[in-house]
Motif scaffolding. Structure first.
Motif, PDB file in Angstrom:
ATOM      1  N   GLY A 140      34.489  -5.317  19.516  1.00  0.00           N
ATOM      2  CA  GLY A 140      35.819  -4.877  19.916  1.00  0.00           C
ATOM      3  C   GLY A 140      36.719  -6.039  20.297  1.00  0.00           C
ATOM      4  O   GLY A 140      36.389  -7.208  20.080  1.00  0.00           O
ATOM      5  N   PRO A 141      37.868  -5.742  20.916  1.00  0.00           N
ATOM      6  CA  PRO A 141      38.848  -6.790  21.207  1.00  0.00           C
ATOM      7  C   PRO A 141      38.513  -7.631  22.435  1.00  0.00           C
ATOM      8  O   PRO A 141      39.192  -8.625  22.694  1.00  0.00           O
ATOM      9  CB  PRO A 141      40.135  -5.994  21.434  1.00  0.00           C
ATOM     10  N   ASP A 178      37.498  -6.192  25.859  1.00  0.00           N
ATOM     11  CA  ASP A 178      37.226  -5.360  27.029  1.00  0.00           C
ATOM     12  C   ASP A 178      35.881  -4.675  26.828  1.00  0.00           C
ATOM     13  O   ASP A 178      35.713  -3.892  25.896  1.00  0.00           O
ATOM     14  CB  ASP A 178      38.337  -4.323  27.178  1.00  0.00           C
ATOM     15  N   LEU A 228      35.528  -0.955  26.012  1.00  0.00           N
ATOM     16  CA  LEU A 228      35.888  -0.450  24.682  1.00  0.00           C
ATOM     17  C   LEU A 228      34.729  -0.530  23.703  1.00  0.00           C
ATOM     18  O   LEU A 228      34.878  -0.160  22.536  1.00  0.00           O
ATOM     19  CB  LEU A 228      37.093  -1.230  24.128  1.00  0.00           C
ATOM     20  N   ILE A 246      36.188  -1.435  17.732  1.00  0.00           N
ATOM     21  CA  ILE A 246      37.643  -1.255  17.713  1.00  0.00           C
ATOM     22  C   ILE A 246      38.295  -2.565  17.293  1.00  0.00           C
ATOM     23  O   ILE A 246      38.095  -3.602  17.918  1.00  0.00           O
ATOM     24  CB  ILE A 246      38.158  -0.815  19.093  1.00  0.00           C
ATOM     25  N   ALA A 305      41.210  -5.382  16.637  1.00  0.00           N
ATOM     26  CA  ALA A 305      42.285  -5.869  17.508  1.00  0.00           C
ATOM     27  C   ALA A 305      43.652  -5.305  17.132  1.00  0.00           C
ATOM     28  O   ALA A 305      44.507  -5.107  17.992  1.00  0.00           O
ATOM     29  CB  ALA A 305      42.322  -7.395  17.469  1.00  0.00           C
ATOM     30  N   ALA A 345      43.747  -1.944  18.855  1.00  0.00           N
ATOM     31  CA  ALA A 345      43.726  -2.096  20.313  1.00  0.00           C
ATOM     32  C   ALA A 345      45.023  -2.711  20.827  1.00  0.00           C
ATOM     33  O   ALA A 345      45.558  -2.286  21.850  1.00  0.00           O
ATOM     34  CB  ALA A 345      42.539  -2.961  20.729  1.00  0.00           C
ATOM     35  N   THR A 397      47.994  -0.265  20.780  1.00  0.00           N
ATOM     36  CA  THR A 397      47.731   0.787  21.761  1.00  0.00           C
ATOM     37  C   THR A 397      47.989   0.290  23.172  1.00  0.00           C
ATOM     38  O   THR A 397      48.516   1.024  24.016  1.00  0.00           O
ATOM     39  CB  THR A 397      46.274   1.275  21.636  1.00  0.00           C
ATOM     40  N   GLN A 398      47.634  -0.968  23.435  1.00  0.00           N
ATOM     41  CA  GLN A 398      47.804  -1.540  24.767  1.00  0.00           C
ATOM     42  C   GLN A 398      49.268  -1.596  25.192  1.00  0.00           C
ATOM     43  O   GLN A 398      49.571  -1.616  26.382  1.00  0.00           O
ATOM     44  CB  GLN A 398      47.203  -2.944  24.817  1.00  0.00           C
ATOM     45  N   ALA A 417      44.501  -9.186  23.035  1.00  0.00           N
ATOM     46  CA  ALA A 417      44.569  -7.739  23.226  1.00  0.00           C
ATOM     47  C   ALA A 417      43.406  -7.233  24.067  1.00  0.00           C
ATOM     48  O   ALA A 417      42.249  -7.601  23.832  1.00  0.00           O
ATOM     49  CB  ALA A 417      44.571  -7.033  21.870  1.00  0.00           C
ATOM     50  N   SER A 418      43.704  -6.417  25.048  1.00  0.00           N
ATOM     51  CA  SER A 418      42.770  -5.709  25.925  1.00  0.00           C
ATOM     52  C   SER A 418      42.196  -6.567  27.045  1.00  0.00           C
ATOM     53  O   SER A 418      41.531  -6.040  27.942  1.00  0.00           O
ATOM     54  CB  SER A 418      41.611  -5.068  25.140  1.00  0.00           C
ATOM     55  N   GLN A 425      46.115 -10.687  28.530  1.00  0.00           N
ATOM     56  CA  GLN A 425      46.951 -10.216  27.419  1.00  0.00           C
ATOM     57  C   GLN A 425      48.428 -10.477  27.691  1.00  0.00           C
ATOM     58  O   GLN A 425      48.924 -10.295  28.795  1.00  0.00           O
ATOM     59  CB  GLN A 425      46.751  -8.713  27.199  1.00  0.00           C
TER      60      GLN A 425
END
Length: 266
Positions: free
Chosen positions: A20-21, A23, A26, A126, A128, A131, A134-135, A211-212, A216
């Motif tokens: 994932g990105p 985090d 996630l 997920i 980037a 993510a 969405t962030q 991201a995340s 960020q």
């Protein structure tokens, strides 16, 4: 007198894990299980320390950095490490930022391992591009703004054909597509220039860095001011560029409209 021959040690296995990105919350449950079951973890540079901390005690963590624009571990060497550890009976987790099959070279690694007879599993993560947008409170598709999405790299392999940004821009404009550009910061000026051949100058663009993660940052700009914004706000890799009217849905878009097209948000 009979001789008992010990069976040869069966090869281990390798799992390409989408980390994932960054985090750790996630991660998918399947990704967490793969990390916790690994005896050897080969981790990309963008895999966060918080995710590496989930590895079991005694597991070997081998950093194999891959980041555009920086010194990277050669891909053939990474594949050799994966194969040698798997053939030695280890349970290898190849930790890759985002998703292994979205600009993660997971396809190349899976082909190499399977050709050598090593079983390969893939755990999606997920990416980037999803993510990041969405962030900041926006979607990638929206019935009023975008009928589809294109994921594309801004950094082609040496010797490869250049991306036809004007043609891509014209298609995105005609079909109402969101463009998500990975590894595009180094060539952002050329990308913006090419996209302006087929997209309106006031098309909103979001640049999301890290991201995340707690650090960020993001900025929103008109397409014709993108290069200036990136330089002014000192945004760099790892970042994704999201080009399209979906950026108007971002929670910071109204504030950006009221102030200046050069506004940035932490």
């Amino acid at each position: 007198m009979s001789h008992i021959t010990e069976p040869s040690r069966s090869p281990g296995r390798c799992t390409l894990v989408g980390a994932g990105p960054g985090d750790p919350e996630l991660l998918t449950l399947k990704a967490l299980k793969a990390i916790q079951a690994a005896t050897v973890l080969l981790a990309d540079d963008l895999v966060s320390d918080a995710i590496l901390a989930l590895a079991p005690p005694g597991a070997r963590i081998i950093p194999v950095g891959k980041r555009g624009g920086c010194m990277s571990t050669p891909q053939p060497f990474i594949e050799k490490l994966m194969l040698s550890n798997a053939l030695a009976g280890e349970n290898v987790a190849r930790l890759k930022g985002g998703d292994p099959f979205i600009f993660g070279r997971g396809g190349e690694e899976a082909e190499h391992l399977r050709a050598a007879g090593v079983e390969v599993d893939v755990v999606n993560g997920i990416t980037a591009g999803l993510a990041g947008i969405t962030q900041i409170g926006a979607p990638l598709t929206h019935r009023s703004h975008a009928q589809g999405v294109v994921f594309i790299t801004g950094h082609t392999r040496p010797g490869g054909a250049p991306i036809d940004w004007p043609a891509l821009a014209a298609t995105a404009h005609a079909a109402q597509l969101t463009l998500v550009i990975y590894m595009g910061m180094k060539g952002v000026a050329g990308i913006a220039h090419g996209l302006l051949q087929g997209l309106p100058a006031d098309m909103p663009v979001a640049v999301i860095q890290n991201a995340s993660l707690p650090q960020q940052r993001h900025a929103i700009a008109r397409l014709d001011a993108l290069t200036q914004v990136v330089a002014q706000e000192k945004l760099g890799s790892p970042s994704v560029l999201v080009v399209g009217n979906v950026v108007r849905c971002a929670s910071s878009f109204a504030q950006w409209m009221e102030s200046t097209p050069l506004a940035a948000c932490a």
